[in-house]
Design an enzyme around this catalytic site. Structure first.
Site, PDB file in Angstrom:
ATOM      1  N   HIS A 197       5.450  -4.027 -12.439  1.00  0.00           N
ATOM      2  CA  HIS A 197       6.750  -3.894 -13.115  1.00  0.00           C
ATOM      3  C   HIS A 197       7.262  -5.318 -13.304  1.00  0.00           C
ATOM      4  CE1 HIS A 197      10.693  -2.589 -14.196  1.00  0.00           C
ATOM      5  NE2 HIS A 197      11.230  -2.531 -12.997  1.00  0.00           N
ATOM      6  N   GLU A 251      10.637  26.102 -14.648  1.00  0.00           N
ATOM      7  CA  GLU A 251      10.547  26.255 -16.105  1.00  0.00           C
ATOM      8  C   GLU A 251      10.817  24.920 -16.808  1.00  0.00           C
ATOM      9  OE1 GLU A 251      13.431  28.918 -17.782  1.00  0.00           O
ATOM     10  OE2 GLU A 251      12.353  29.121 -19.681  1.00  0.00           O
ATOM     11  N   ASP A 305      12.342   0.168 -18.816  1.00  0.00           N
ATOM     12  CA  ASP A 305      12.083   0.968 -17.618  1.00  0.00           C
ATOM     13  C   ASP A 305      13.385   1.213 -16.838  1.00  0.00           C
ATOM     14  OD1 ASP A 305       9.798   2.003 -15.824  1.00  0.00           O
ATOM     15  OD2 ASP A 305      10.964   0.796 -14.434  1.00  0.00           O
ATOM     16  N   GLY A 319       2.886   6.998  -8.615  1.00  0.00           N
ATOM     17  CA  GLY A 319       1.663   6.699  -7.872  1.00  0.00           C
ATOM     18  C   GLY A 319       0.753   7.910  -7.685  1.00  0.00           C
ATOM     19  N   ASP A 360      10.318  -4.117  -5.581  1.00  0.00           N
ATOM     20  CA  ASP A 360      10.759  -5.280  -6.358  1.00  0.00           C
ATOM     21  C   ASP A 360      11.688  -6.197  -5.561  1.00  0.00           C
ATOM     22  OD1 ASP A 360       9.509  -4.511  -8.964  1.00  0.00           O
ATOM     23  OD2 ASP A 360      10.714  -2.732  -8.584  1.00  0.00           O
ATOM     24  N   TYR A 368       0.854  -1.203   0.000  1.00  0.00           N
ATOM     25  CA  TYR A 368       0.000   0.000   0.000  1.00  0.00           C
ATOM     26  C   TYR A 368       0.883   1.243   0.000  1.00  0.00           C
ATOM     27  CZ  TYR A 368      -4.626   2.095   0.685  1.00  0.00           C
ATOM     28  OH  TYR A 368      -5.804   2.773   0.516  1.00  0.00           O
ATOM     29  N   ARG A 370       1.687  -5.989   5.869  1.00  0.00           N
ATOM     30  CA  ARG A 370       2.169  -6.442   7.172  1.00  0.00           C
ATOM     31  C   ARG A 370       1.889  -5.349   8.211  1.00  0.00           C
ATOM     32  NH1 ARG A 370       8.779  -5.759   6.506  1.00  0.00           N
ATOM     33  NH2 ARG A 370       8.645  -3.579   5.949  1.00  0.00           N
TER      34      ARG A 370
HETATM   35  P1  NDP Z   1       6.738   1.356  -2.109  1.00  0.00           P
HETATM   36  O1  NDP Z   1       8.124   1.391  -1.523  1.00  0.00           O
HETATM   37  O2  NDP Z   1       5.974   2.632  -2.092  1.00  0.00           O
HETATM   38  O3  NDP Z   1       5.915   0.184  -1.383  1.00  0.00           O
HETATM   39  C1  NDP Z   1       5.668   0.241  -0.041  1.00  0.00           C
HETATM   40  C2  NDP Z   1       4.730  -0.903   0.352  1.00  0.00           C
HETATM   41  O4  NDP Z   1       5.466  -2.119   0.388  1.00  0.00           O
HETATM   42  C3  NDP Z   1       4.145  -0.682   1.703  1.00  0.00           C
HETATM   43  O5  NDP Z   1       2.864  -1.256   1.739  1.00  0.00           O
HETATM   44  C4  NDP Z   1       5.113  -1.454   2.599  1.00  0.00           C
HETATM   45  O6  NDP Z   1       4.502  -1.881   3.781  1.00  0.00           O
HETATM   46  C5  NDP Z   1       5.372  -2.651   1.730  1.00  0.00           C
HETATM   47  N1  NDP Z   1       6.626  -3.327   2.074  1.00  0.00           N
HETATM   48  C6  NDP Z   1       7.874  -2.822   1.965  1.00  0.00           C
HETATM   49  N2  NDP Z   1       8.788  -3.745   2.354  1.00  0.00           N
HETATM   50  C7  NDP Z   1       8.089  -4.846   2.721  1.00  0.00           C
HETATM   51  C8  NDP Z   1       8.462  -6.139   3.208  1.00  0.00           C
HETATM   52  N3  NDP Z   1       9.749  -6.484   3.381  1.00  0.00           N
HETATM   53  N4  NDP Z   1       7.476  -7.021   3.490  1.00  0.00           N
HETATM   54  C9  NDP Z   1       6.180  -6.693   3.313  1.00  0.00           C
HETATM   55  N5  NDP Z   1       5.755  -5.483   2.849  1.00  0.00           N
HETATM   56  C10 NDP Z   1       6.706  -4.577   2.548  1.00  0.00           C
HETATM   57  O7  NDP Z   1       6.864   0.755  -3.606  1.00  0.00           O
HETATM   58  P2  NDP Z   1       6.223   1.327  -4.948  1.00  0.00           P
HETATM   59  O8  NDP Z   1       4.741   1.459  -4.784  1.00  0.00           O
HETATM   60  O9  NDP Z   1       7.010   2.490  -5.440  1.00  0.00           O
HETATM   61  O10 NDP Z   1       6.537   0.121  -5.945  1.00  0.00           O
HETATM   62  C11 NDP Z   1       5.772  -1.075  -5.908  1.00  0.00           C
HETATM   63  C12 NDP Z   1       5.820  -1.740  -7.258  1.00  0.00           C
HETATM   64  O11 NDP Z   1       5.294  -0.855  -8.245  1.00  0.00           O
HETATM   65  C13 NDP Z   1       7.230  -2.109  -7.737  1.00  0.00           C
HETATM   66  O12 NDP Z   1       7.142  -3.298  -8.482  1.00  0.00           O
HETATM   67  C14 NDP Z   1       7.593  -0.946  -8.655  1.00  0.00           C
HETATM   68  O13 NDP Z   1       8.582  -1.267  -9.623  1.00  0.00           O
HETATM   69  C15 NDP Z   1       6.229  -0.715  -9.307  1.00  0.00           C
HETATM   70  N6  NDP Z   1       6.057   0.603  -9.924  1.00  0.00           N
HETATM   71  C16 NDP Z   1       6.305   1.732  -9.177  1.00  0.00           C
HETATM   72  C17 NDP Z   1       6.129   2.989  -9.739  1.00  0.00           C
HETATM   73  C18 NDP Z   1       6.302   4.246  -8.917  1.00  0.00           C
HETATM   74  O14 NDP Z   1       6.024   5.315  -9.456  1.00  0.00           O
HETATM   75  N7  NDP Z   1       6.700   4.195  -7.651  1.00  0.00           N
HETATM   76  C19 NDP Z   1       5.729   3.143 -11.159  1.00  0.00           C
HETATM   77  C20 NDP Z   1       5.361   1.896 -11.798  1.00  0.00           C
HETATM   78  C21 NDP Z   1       5.577   0.684 -11.201  1.00  0.00           C
HETATM   79  P3  NDP Z   1       5.033  -1.442   5.249  1.00  0.00           P
HETATM   80  O15 NDP Z   1       6.232  -0.539   5.081  1.00  0.00           O
HETATM   81  O16 NDP Z   1       3.850  -0.825   5.901  1.00  0.00           O
HETATM   82  O17 NDP Z   1       5.421  -2.735   5.865  1.00  0.00           O
END
Ligand code: NDP
Length: 340
Positions: A107, A231, A190, A133, A82, A25, A48
């Protein structure tokens, strides 16, 4: 040419009466989950017990552990960083997924490198928004939408592409259309974009700053000129709207001629060699190995790099300008600004 699907070609009905579990999330997960809810779909979130759980609660979406969310998913959207996907997938998701469910990634990274290998009974698809996002949510709400790349990694049901298109429509990622890509195309292009154009922008700003400031020009004037005024952001927005070359027409003749006549200086054999080397490192897995180590060390390397970069005087000048803008936006005078 990649096949492009239009919004009307995607059938949201394929996801009706199906439960979508959004796992993660963060930047993308929250935006996509909220858009799917607003598209009338049945969404639960798996996260989590950590900081983002509070955000889910505030947004009012049904919240479960990742394992519980996986167990009820018809479609599971794996939207975790990832480099943590493999561990979470193996431990919490794979043992709980129903026969014949769909797994969707934003991704292709973990699929391309074989880091996540879903079971053969599952449909495995890619729905990659070409948008950060924040834009995924704001552009869904204002109706402009954004483009997506969609792809199929494994088609157990014969419906995988149609499901990917339905997901793309549900998150608002089909208004300009969705282009079909292989997992490799999406992943490599990407990463390449981030490591070339993104990296060159950062390095180019710092090198340009050093060149001008060493020649005796004021750091704040230089930084305002380089990017801090906003700009550059407007220039890129115009280039996106009108095209890279057509967008040039909005610039003065001096700017147009300066850009067109000097661009070839940056297309040297040396820069082509750097680009080719970056592509090799992406394709042979060297970058993925590095990133894996960075992830295992809780991203400390990223924090260290940011701290090292921050010592560059460009970022002091940037901060002064941002403070001045913030003060004006807050309705007060710019701090320590000279009386004119
Ligand atoms: P974020 O870093 O924003 O994701 C955070 C989320 O991952 C939180 O819900 C966090 O939960 C959870 N999380 C992090 N580490 C763990 C862990 N070890 N175990 C369980 N949950 C975990 O990532 P993004 O949204 O930026 O990226 C997510 C996907 O989207 C990737 O595949 C990325 O390549 C893809 N993507 C991202 C883009 C972007 O603009 N950011 C664009 C297009 C694709 P908490 O910390 O609460 O535990």
């Amino acid at each position: 040419m990649a096949r492009r699907y239009e919004d009307r070609e995607a059938d949201l009905g394929l996801l009706k009466d199906k439960r979508i579990a959004v796992v993660g999330y963060g930047n993308q997960g929250r935006a996509q989950a909220l858009n799917l809810v607003d598209s009338g779909l049945d969404v639960v979130v798996g996260n989590r017990e950590d900081e983002y759980r509070d955000v889910v609660r505030r947004d009012g979406l049904p919240l479960f552990s990742i394992a519980e969310a996986a167990a009820q998913a018809d479609t599971l959207m794996l939207i975790l960083p990832d480099e943590v996907q493999a561990e979470v997938y193996e431990r919490d998701i794979a043992p709980n997924l129903r026969q014949g469910a769909t797994v969707s990634v934003a991704h292709g990274y973990t699929l391309y490198y074989g880091i996540v290998e879903p079971r053969g009974d599952l449909d495995v698809v890619l729905v990659a928004p070409k948008m950060i996002g924040e834009g995924v949510r704001t552009r869904y709400l204002d109706g402009t939408g954004f483009a997506s790349l969609v792809g199929v990694h494994h088609d157990a049901s014969g419906q995988a592409l149609a499901t990917a298109l339905a997901i793309a429509k549900g998150i608002g990622g089909m208004r300009p259309g969705a282009w079909v890509a292989t997992i490799e195309e999406e992943t490599v292009s990407d990463l390449f974009n981030e490591q070339t154009w993104g990296a060159a922008l950062l390095a180019g700003m710092m090198e340009s700053f050093d060149t001008l400031v060493s020649a005796g020009y004021d750091p704040d004037v230089v930084t305002l000129e380089l990017f801090a005024s906003g700009e550059l952001a407007d220039v890129l927005a115009a280039a996106t709207r009108d095209g890279l070359l057509n967008g040039l027409r909005l610039h003065s003749p001096a700017s147009q001629y300066g850009q067109l006549s000097r661009a070839p200086r940056f297309s040297s054999p040396a820069s082509r060699e750097s680009l080719a080397a970056i592509l090799v490192e992406i394709r042979d897995g060297r970058f993925a190995k590095e990133l894996d180590e960075v992830g295992r060390d809780e991203h400390r390397k990223i924090d260290e790099l940011i701290e090292t970069y921050r010592r560059h005087p460009l970022f002091d000048a940037e901060q002064r300008i941002r403070d001045a803008y913030a003060a004006v936006n807050a309705g007060s005078a710019a701090p320590d600004g000279p009386a004119s």
